[in-house]
Design an enzyme around this catalytic site. Structure first.
Site, PDB file in Angstrom:
ATOM      1  N   HIS A 134       0.811  -1.211   0.000  1.00  0.00           N
ATOM      2  CA  HIS A 134       0.000   0.000   0.000  1.00  0.00           C
ATOM      3  C   HIS A 134       0.847   1.264   0.000  1.00  0.00           C
ATOM      4  O   HIS A 134       1.869   1.362   0.668  1.00  0.00           O
ATOM      5  CB  HIS A 134      -0.928   0.015   1.227  1.00  0.00           C
ATOM      6  CG  HIS A 134      -0.192  -0.038   2.538  1.00  0.00           C
ATOM      7  ND1 HIS A 134       0.242   1.092   3.192  1.00  0.00           N
ATOM      8  CD2 HIS A 134       0.191  -1.091   3.301  1.00  0.00           C
ATOM      9  CE1 HIS A 134       0.858   0.756   4.304  1.00  0.00           C
ATOM     10  NE2 HIS A 134       0.847  -0.565   4.405  1.00  0.00           N
ATOM     11  N   HIS A 143      12.284  -1.638 -12.816  1.00  0.00           N
ATOM     12  CA  HIS A 143      11.974  -3.075 -12.902  1.00  0.00           C
ATOM     13  C   HIS A 143      12.005  -3.663 -11.495  1.00  0.00           C
ATOM     14  O   HIS A 143      13.040  -3.622 -10.817  1.00  0.00           O
ATOM     15  CB  HIS A 143      13.011  -3.770 -13.789  1.00  0.00           C
ATOM     16  CG  HIS A 143      12.781  -5.238 -13.974  1.00  0.00           C
ATOM     17  ND1 HIS A 143      13.575  -5.995 -14.797  1.00  0.00           N
ATOM     18  CD2 HIS A 143      11.869  -6.100 -13.456  1.00  0.00           C
ATOM     19  CE1 HIS A 143      13.149  -7.250 -14.781  1.00  0.00           C
ATOM     20  NE2 HIS A 143      12.114  -7.333 -13.960  1.00  0.00           N
TER      21      HIS A 143
END
Length: 205
Positions: A134, A143
């Site tokens: 979150h 990446h």
């Protein structure tokens, strides 16, 4: 819808799987093709052809594009060179939470989790089984490798590579152009670009 994947090697093949799964799931029409200057024109990848080189992307103004190249800087160079209609690709097994923003050109692989209020930049890779908790933010062209985990409220800059199985604990900030080694644990902010590894993690280059 015509989708063209730029790059027909390993990463491009995984993106083609995602597209195939989504087409089958919704039962809609659509096809995809590849552009790759290192693979012979006419070669079939997963049943779809290589139709030319990267530079030929400009001949397909109505197509939708994804850059299927794992190297962050190469993705950035292509994206900034060619103003194309870039789309996102999300595997149907990925879990996407409420109020998540995912930038154009980003790919989310199988079993990845992106939880509530996370913000993912453009042309990122959220790889297989990666976890973005979150309120995390991830900059463009970054990446996050397979099974890496970003705990809550982590901020990662642009053009970073988070290695396979690496963990960044909650509330940490990572600047641009960082490489985190596989299986390493980040327990502090990283404020200087470079490559980091070890336990505790340290800058090695």
């Amino acid at each position: 819808m015509q989708i063209i994947i730029i790059g027909a090697s390993g990463h491009g093949k995984v993106i083609s799987d995602i597209i195939s799964y989504n087409i089958e799931r919704v039962g809609g029409g659509g096809s995809y093709k590849f552009l790759d200057g290192n693979i012979k024109r006419g070669t079939e990848i997963h049943g779809y052809p290589v139709i030319g080189t990267v530079e030929e992307c400009v001949h397909y103004p109505e197509a939708h594009f994804l850059i299927g190249i794992g190297d962050n800087l190469t993705r950035k160079k292509i994206a900034e060179t060619y103003e194309l209609n870039y789309i996102t690709a999300i595997h149907p097994t990925a879990v996407i939470g409420e109020n998540v923003h995912i930038g154009n050109g980003t790919v989310v692989m199988a079993n990845a989790v992106i939880n509530a209020d996370a913000k993912i930049g453009k042309h990122c890779i959220i790889n297989t089984s990666a976890v973005i908790e979150h309120e995390c933010t991830i900059g463009d062209y970054t990446h996050v490798s397979p099974q890496a985990c970003l705990c809550g409220n982590v901020h990662v800059g642009e053009e970073c590579h988070i290695g396979a199985g690496a963990t960044i604990i909650n509330n940490k900030n990572i600047v641009n152009n960082i490489i985190i080694g596989a299986e390493n644990v980040v327990i502090r902010d990283i404020n200087e670009s470079g490559t980091y590894a070890g336990s505790p993690i340290r800058r090695i280059g």
